[in-house]
Design a protein around this motif. Structure first.
Motif, PDB file in Angstrom:
ATOM      1  N   VAL A  66      -8.846  -1.184  -7.689  1.00 57.69           N
ATOM      2  CA  VAL A  66      -9.661  -0.231  -8.134  1.00 57.69           C
ATOM      3  C   VAL A  66      -9.027   0.581  -9.150  1.00 57.69           C
ATOM      4  O   VAL A  66      -7.880   1.022  -8.949  1.00 57.69           O
ATOM      5  N   ASN A  67      -9.520   0.678 -10.419  1.00 57.55           N
ATOM      6  CA  ASN A  67      -8.949   1.141 -11.474  1.00 57.55           C
ATOM      7  C   ASN A  67      -9.620   2.641 -11.571  1.00 57.55           C
ATOM      8  O   ASN A  67     -10.776   2.816 -12.217  1.00 57.55           O
ATOM      9  N   VAL A  68      -8.886   3.904 -11.524  1.00 57.65           N
ATOM     10  CA  VAL A  68      -9.299   5.134 -11.533  1.00 57.65           C
ATOM     11  C   VAL A  68      -9.183   5.549 -12.992  1.00 57.65           C
ATOM     12  O   VAL A  68      -7.884   5.506 -13.362  1.00 57.65           O
ATOM     13  N   LEU A  69     -10.232   5.652 -13.957  1.00 59.98           N
ATOM     14  CA  LEU A  69     -10.054   5.641 -15.215  1.00 59.98           C
ATOM     15  C   LEU A  69      -9.743   7.459 -15.460  1.00 59.98           C
ATOM     16  O   LEU A  69      -9.241   7.812 -16.345  1.00 59.98           O
ATOM     17  N   SER A  70     -10.398   8.215 -14.613  1.00 56.41           N
ATOM     18  CA  SER A  70     -10.453   9.684 -14.803  1.00 56.41           C
ATOM     19  C   SER A  70     -10.907  10.261 -13.553  1.00 56.41           C
ATOM     20  O   SER A  70     -11.528   9.772 -12.660  1.00 56.41           O
ATOM     21  N   GLY A  71     -10.183  11.494 -13.322  1.00 60.76           N
ATOM     22  CA  GLY A  71     -10.632  12.299 -12.092  1.00 60.76           C
ATOM     23  C   GLY A  71      -9.299  12.620 -11.304  1.00 60.76           C
ATOM     24  O   GLY A  71      -8.362  11.494 -11.271  1.00 60.76           O
ATOM     25  N   GLN A 118      -4.272   5.473 -16.665  1.00 59.57           N
ATOM     26  CA  GLN A 118      -5.141   4.744 -15.123  1.00 59.57           C
ATOM     27  C   GLN A 118      -4.029   4.881 -13.952  1.00 59.57           C
ATOM     28  O   GLN A 118      -3.048   4.576 -14.110  1.00 59.57           O
ATOM     29  N   LYS A 119      -4.979   5.048 -12.744  1.00 55.49           N
ATOM     30  CA  LYS A 119      -4.144   4.824 -11.504  1.00 55.49           C
ATOM     31  C   LYS A 119      -4.970   3.478 -10.951  1.00 55.49           C
ATOM     32  O   LYS A 119      -6.055   3.380 -11.267  1.00 55.49           O
ATOM     33  N   VAL A 120      -4.244   2.714 -10.646  1.00 58.51           N
ATOM     34  CA  VAL A 120      -4.577   1.289 -10.042  1.00 58.51           C
ATOM     35  C   VAL A 120      -4.237   1.050  -8.889  1.00 58.51           C
ATOM     36  O   VAL A 120      -3.321   0.938  -8.258  1.00 58.51           O
ATOM     37  N   LEU A 121      -5.088   0.766  -8.139  1.00 57.11           N
ATOM     38  CA  LEU A 121      -4.920   0.409  -6.386  1.00 57.11           C
ATOM     39  C   LEU A 121      -5.354  -1.160  -6.543  1.00 57.11           C
ATOM     40  O   LEU A 121      -6.221  -1.635  -6.977  1.00 57.11           O
ATOM     41  N   ILE A 122      -3.876  -1.907  -6.003  1.00 54.00           N
ATOM     42  CA  ILE A 122      -4.110  -3.300  -6.357  1.00 54.00           C
ATOM     43  C   ILE A 122      -3.971  -3.851  -4.749  1.00 54.00           C
ATOM     44  O   ILE A 122      -3.211  -3.522  -3.933  1.00 54.00           O
ATOM     45  N   GLU A 163     -19.088  -0.765   1.310  1.00 55.35           N
ATOM     46  CA  GLU A 163     -18.291  -0.009   2.160  1.00 55.35           C
ATOM     47  C   GLU A 163     -18.414   1.618   1.576  1.00 55.35           C
ATOM     48  O   GLU A 163     -17.188   1.798   0.959  1.00 55.35           O
ATOM     49  N   ALA A 164     -19.315   2.312   1.507  1.00 52.83           N
ATOM     50  CA  ALA A 164     -19.214   3.789   0.931  1.00 52.83           C
ATOM     51  C   ALA A 164     -17.962   4.559   1.177  1.00 52.83           C
ATOM     52  O   ALA A 164     -17.497   5.343   0.475  1.00 52.83           O
ATOM     53  N   GLU A 165     -17.629   4.604   2.731  1.00 54.10           N
ATOM     54  CA  GLU A 165     -16.458   5.406   3.135  1.00 54.10           C
ATOM     55  C   GLU A 165     -15.250   4.960   2.406  1.00 54.10           C
ATOM     56  O   GLU A 165     -14.330   5.898   2.387  1.00 54.10           O
ATOM     57  N   LEU A 166     -15.087   3.897   1.602  1.00 50.74           N
ATOM     58  CA  LEU A 166     -13.933   3.673   1.221  1.00 50.74           C
ATOM     59  C   LEU A 166     -13.735   4.415  -0.036  1.00 50.74           C
ATOM     60  O   LEU A 166     -12.650   4.548  -0.386  1.00 50.74           O
ATOM     61  N   PHE A 167     -14.907   4.768  -0.458  1.00 50.77           N
ATOM     62  CA  PHE A 167     -14.785   5.358  -1.907  1.00 50.77           C
ATOM     63  C   PHE A 167     -14.834   7.100  -1.928  1.00 50.77           C
ATOM     64  O   PHE A 167     -14.934   7.643  -2.782  1.00 50.77           O
ATOM     65  N   VAL A 168     -14.972   7.492  -0.487  1.00 49.53           N
ATOM     66  CA  VAL A 168     -15.043   9.094  -0.293  1.00 49.53           C
ATOM     67  C   VAL A 168     -13.714   9.683  -1.147  1.00 49.53           C
ATOM     68  O   VAL A 168     -14.095  10.646  -1.707  1.00 49.53           O
ATOM     69  N   PRO A 169     -12.487   9.133  -1.190  1.00 50.59           N
ATOM     70  CA  PRO A 169     -11.456   9.880  -1.777  1.00 50.59           C
ATOM     71  C   PRO A 169     -11.736   9.872  -3.197  1.00 50.59           C
ATOM     72  O   PRO A 169     -11.148  10.614  -3.899  1.00 50.59           O
ATOM     73  N   LEU A 170     -12.615   9.161  -3.751  1.00 50.98           N
ATOM     74  CA  LEU A 170     -12.951   9.117  -5.302  1.00 50.98           C
ATOM     75  C   LEU A 170     -14.055   9.691  -5.919  1.00 50.98           C
ATOM     76  O   LEU A 170     -14.393   9.652  -6.665  1.00 50.98           O
ATOM     77  N   GLY A 205     -16.158  11.985  -7.481  1.00 45.21           N
ATOM     78  CA  GLY A 205     -15.814  12.814  -8.690  1.00 45.21           C
ATOM     79  C   GLY A 205     -15.097  12.066  -9.673  1.00 45.21           C
ATOM     80  O   GLY A 205     -14.945  12.435 -10.713  1.00 45.21           O
ATOM     81  N   CYS A 206     -14.476  11.033  -9.303  1.00 49.02           N
ATOM     82  CA  CYS A 206     -13.633  10.155 -10.148  1.00 49.02           C
ATOM     83  C   CYS A 206     -14.533   9.040 -11.013  1.00 49.02           C
ATOM     84  O   CYS A 206     -15.686   8.605 -10.468  1.00 49.02           O
ATOM     85  N   ASP A 207     -13.970   8.549 -12.023  1.00 53.78           N
ATOM     86  CA  ASP A 207     -14.487   7.282 -12.905  1.00 53.78           C
ATOM     87  C   ASP A 207     -13.745   6.507 -12.498  1.00 53.78           C
ATOM     88  O   ASP A 207     -12.714   6.206 -12.850  1.00 53.78           O
ATOM     89  N   TYR A 208     -14.183   5.381 -11.893  1.00 51.37           N
ATOM     90  CA  TYR A 208     -13.359   4.023 -11.678  1.00 51.37           C
ATOM     91  C   TYR A 208     -14.158   2.789 -11.695  1.00 51.37           C
ATOM     92  O   TYR A 208     -15.424   2.703 -11.810  1.00 51.37           O
ATOM     93  N   ARG A 209     -13.478   1.629 -11.667  1.00 57.01           N
ATOM     94  CA  ARG A 209     -13.867   0.454 -11.892  1.00 57.01           C
ATOM     95  C   ARG A 209     -13.419  -0.534 -10.665  1.00 57.01           C
ATOM     96  O   ARG A 209     -12.164  -0.319 -10.506  1.00 57.01           O
ATOM     97  N   ASN A 210     -14.262  -1.279 -10.122  1.00 59.43           N
ATOM     98  CA  ASN A 210     -13.663  -2.306  -9.172  1.00 59.43           C
ATOM     99  C   ASN A 210     -13.705  -3.567  -9.500  1.00 59.43           C
ATOM    100  O   ASN A 210     -14.781  -3.988 -10.187  1.00 59.43           O
TER     101      ASN A 210
END
Length: 132
Positions: free
Chosen positions: A25-30, A64-68, A88-95, A97-102
């Motif tokens: 999960v690559n968080v590009l911004s936010g 970027q912050k990346v969850l591997i 699984e929408a609940e996995l992405f609740v912490p993100l 407002g963020c821009d991310y890519r799976n």
């Protein structure tokens, strides 16, 4: 040098379906709570994928912050994880407002993507080889 049986996509990425794979999960911004994200995925993995004994690493890579998540034995197992995870929408609740890519792929391809700053080409490669 790539072996003869491996085609390089745009001279950057090799599709090696039998190599170990990772989902990221690559968080590009936010802004987000990294520990919360990790905890949500740890619980999800424990409940659904305990037998795979998946490791989670959170890394800073440039901006970027990346969850591997991984490793997975091969492309098919990683792909099935990715396709289920994104529903699984609940996995992405912490993100929120963020821009991310799976993403899904091998360590080598991810290293190339980050060092060459070539995510758009990687996404094209991923669609072609993993999501068709």
């Amino acid at each position: 040098f790539p072996s003869h049986d491996t085609t390089m996509f745009k001279n950057l990425y090799a599709y090696k379906p039998n190599d170990p794979h990772y989902v990221t999960v690559n968080v590009l911004s936010g802004n987000f709570d990294a520990q919360q994200l990790k905890t949500v995925f740890e619980n999800y993995n424990k409940t659904n994928y305990a037998v795979l004994n998946l490791k989670l690493n959170l890394e800073d890579s440039g901006s970027q912050k990346v969850l591997i998540i991984g490793s997975f034995a091969d492309a098919n197992i990683a792909k099935s994880y990715l396709l289920r995870m994104v529903r699984e929408a609940e996995l992405f609740v912490p993100l929120k407002g963020c821009d991310y890519r799976n993403l899904v792929g091998t360590q080598r391809n991810f290293n190339t993507m980050m060092s060459q700053n070539a995510m758009p080409v990687y996404i094209e490669f991923m669609r072609e080889y993993y999501l068709k």
